[in-house]
Design an enzyme around this catalytic site. Structure first.
Site, PDB file in Angstrom:
ATOM      1  N   GLY A   1      56.307  61.937  89.666  1.00  0.00           N
ATOM      2  CA  GLY A   1      55.980  63.070  88.443  1.00  0.00           C
ATOM      3  C   GLY A   1      54.823  63.183  87.785  1.00  0.00           C
ATOM      4  O   GLY A   1      54.048  64.047  87.697  1.00  0.00           O
TER       5      GLY A   1
ATOM      6  N   THR B   1      61.519  64.920  87.188  1.00  0.00           N
ATOM      7  CA  THR B   1      60.324  65.446  87.814  1.00  0.00           C
ATOM      8  C   THR B   1      60.068  64.405  89.290  1.00  0.00           C
ATOM      9  O   THR B   1      59.631  64.891  90.066  1.00  0.00           O
ATOM     10  CB  THR B   1      59.049  65.536  87.032  1.00  0.00           C
ATOM     11  OG1 THR B   1      58.807  64.470  86.478  1.00  0.00           O
ATOM     12  CG2 THR B   1      59.335  66.665  85.932  1.00  0.00           C
ATOM     13  N   CYS B   2      60.126  63.096  89.054  1.00  0.00           N
ATOM     14  CA  CYS B   2      59.599  62.299  90.036  1.00  0.00           C
ATOM     15  C   CYS B   2      60.596  62.622  91.342  1.00  0.00           C
ATOM     16  O   CYS B   2      60.429  62.541  92.501  1.00  0.00           O
ATOM     17  CB  CYS B   2      59.916  60.746  89.523  1.00  0.00           C
ATOM     18  SG  CYS B   2      58.617  60.344  88.391  1.00  0.00           S
ATOM     19  N   MET B   3      62.205  63.031  91.099  1.00  0.00           N
ATOM     20  CA  MET B   3      63.088  63.367  92.152  1.00  0.00           C
ATOM     21  C   MET B   3      63.220  64.671  92.427  1.00  0.00           C
ATOM     22  O   MET B   3      64.056  64.848  93.046  1.00  0.00           O
ATOM     23  CB  MET B   3      64.465  62.475  91.529  1.00  0.00           C
ATOM     24  CG  MET B   3      64.344  61.261  91.355  1.00  0.00           C
ATOM     25  SD  MET B   3      65.930  60.398  90.408  1.00  0.00           S
ATOM     26  CE  MET B   3      67.012  60.877  91.398  1.00  0.00           C
TER      27      MET B   3
END
Length: 535
Positions: free
Chosen positions: A187, A502-504
């Site tokens: 993210g 957001t990273c996933m």
């Protein structure tokens, strides 16, 4: 006609989200709506059976090129030996499907990895407080310059990583934000690239210049490399800009950059079109040159033209006849500086005999500015430190732009096909149906803001290896999007807010009771995502 068919197949396969290898010849046909498209005009009178047969031939050719021939060709000889296979292949690159080129390119990128898994990724630290409020006080405070300073001592080999894939992709470097606790690297990396593109296309940095044609309502929002002499520090920044283009290609993160076609031509080494590229970049200068080229009757017509433009800076009065307006051999650069088009040009008057020489000199000035060899050389050097430059000989300017920047719109059908539902949720749940209906009601601008909210990048790849039947692990990040229930169960659903990881690329969606509530909460989320005080 072959090139037009290949381009049409590329667009058709993007729409169907499959590769040309999986397209059956009987699925190829020209719809009545295609008749208005000038790109397929030469194919309209061709019988559909002939089109399908020709596509089958091109499909077979591309399969052979991809699986056997292209890996054996030494592409570095393209510009060295005129009759080499590489040079002939470059001439015939219009016959190769975009997906074929990307497949070969990806294989080469994975074969040229220089930082392996047992080496730690370089880490840079950025201070978000330097750009809070959207106003950057100095170019040195930008994320771009902060990153350029810290990565200047990192060998470029450490930035050459394998293509991003799966749920935990490897990126060129990790980012730590001062004062923020961020879990995961994806993210923050994607947010960095988005912020850098925003800075490049603003007044905070001077590397890019708004397209001059924008003043005539043409190519608004497009940029070119700023055409002016550069210092060593600026050359280093342009080199870093080229590295970022290569890093984004390896990371498969489409950059929200809107650069004019002449930039991409320079990047792949294609010559500019003296007519089309000048008109696209600076339509006012193009019209100005055309006026002089079209003066054909007599000297009085030239005088009338000089009188028409006498109010502009590049004209004055004839020294022989002070009352008669005239133009001298000077013109203004894209950055607003008046320059002489020849030695002593300020005292050299445009006359009937030399008007064509003057028009050619103005055109030549603009084309040199568009080519901008000094700046482009620095960008290409940076790009070449991350990806093998011979790969660009296969790509057209439009294709390298597509590979680097993706498409500036969101395909909802493609996104829907690459979405997973977690913890017992199903696509048929009422609030999930509200969610997709709400997104269908969004404008493209709102959809881009939603994607930025959900995974920290405005553009997402329009292609994915899983379209060829690959396993889920072959997903290109940030896919797949995941929809999950909210954390905890306290409170009324309609009073809760949408949260994301957001990273996933995970959206934690409360069970809102109506479409109106869903629309309200989604719009609140996407419009307040950049407010540092919104929580």
């Amino acid at each position: 006609m072959d090139v037009a068919l290949v381009q049409y197949i590329n667009r058709l396969c993007r729409h169907l989200a499959i590769t040309p290898a999986r397209l059956h010849p009987h699925e190829v046909y020209l719809d009545p709506s295609d008749a208005a498209d000038p790109r397929v005009a030469c194919l309209l009178n061709v019988p559909v059976e002939s089109l399908r047969l020709r596509f089958a031939l091109l499909q077979s050719l591309n399969n052979t090129l991809e699986s056997f021939f292209l890996p054996l060709v030494e592409l570095r000889q393209t510009h060295t030996y005129q009759n080499s296979i590489a040079a002939l292949l470059c001439e015939a690159k219009g016959l190769i499907f975009y997906d074929t080129k990307v497949t070969v390119m990806n294989r080469v990128l994975n074969a040229t990895v220089q930082r392996t898994a047992d080496h730690a990724a370089p880490e840079i630290t950025l201070d978000p407080l330097e750009i809070v409020g959207g106003e950057i006080r100095s170019s040195e405070n930008t994320y771009f310059c902060q990153a350029a300073r810290q990565l200047s001592c990192v060998p470029s080999s450490q930035l050459c990583v394998k293509l991003a894939s799966g749920g935990d992709p490897t990126y060129a470097f990790n980012i730590r934000f001062t004062g923020e606790e961020v879990h995961g690297t994806s993210g923050s990396f994607r947010h960095f690239l988005w912020q850098v593109c925003k800075e490049l296309q603003s007044s905070a940095l001077s590397l890019l210049l708004p397209c001059p044609s924008a003043s005539a309502n043409r190519n608004k929002g497009k940029y070119i490399l700023t055409p002016c002499p550069i210092s060593y520090a600026e050359e280093q920044l342009l080199h870093f800009f080229g590295q970022l283009l290569g890093i984004a290609i390896r990371a498969d993160v489409p950059l929200p950059l809107d650069l004019l076609g002449s930039f991409w031509k320079g990047l792949v080494g294609e010559p500019l079109d003296p007519e089309q590229d000048l008109q696209e970049a600076d339509v006012l200068t193009y019209n100005y040159v055309k006026k002089f080229e079209n003066v054909s009757l007599n000297e009085s017509e030239l005088e009338a033209l000089c009188a028409e433009i006498s109010s502009q800076h590049h004209s004055g009065e004839s020294p022989e006849s002070p009352s008669r307006p005239c133009c001298t051999f000077t013109y203004y650069t894209m950055t607003g500086e008046e320059v002489e088009l020849c030695q002593g040009g300020r005292s050299f008057t445009v006359s009937w005999e030399n008007k064509d020489v003057y028009a050619r000199a103005v055109r030549s000035l603009r084309l040199r500015e568009l080519q901008n060899l000094e700046c482009m050389t620095a960008v290409r050097a940076g790009l070449g430190s991350i990806i093998p430059m011979q790969l660009l000989t296969m790509l057209s300017p439009l294709e390298i732009e597509l590979r680097t920047c993706g498409l500036p719109y969101i395909n909802l059908e493609f996104l829907k096909a690459h979405t997973m539902y977690q913890v017992g949720l199903m696509e048929t749940d009422q609030h999930i149906e509200f969610f997709w209906t709400a997104l269908e009601m969004f404008t493209q601008e709102e959809l881009c803001k939603f994607i930025k909210f959900a995974c920290n990048q405005e553009r997402i790849p329009f292609t994915c290896p899983c379209k060829d039947g690959g396993p889920d692990t072959a997903h290109v990040p940030p896919y797949p999007m995941k929809i999950a229930p909210p954390d905890g169960a306290a409170g009324q659903p309609d009073s809760r807010y949408i949260r994301v990881e957001t990273c996933m690329f995970m959206v934690k969606l409360p069970q809102y009771t109506s479409l109106d509530v869903m629309l309200e909460k989604l719009r609140y989320a996407i419009h307040y995502r950049e407010d540092p005080l919104s929580g």
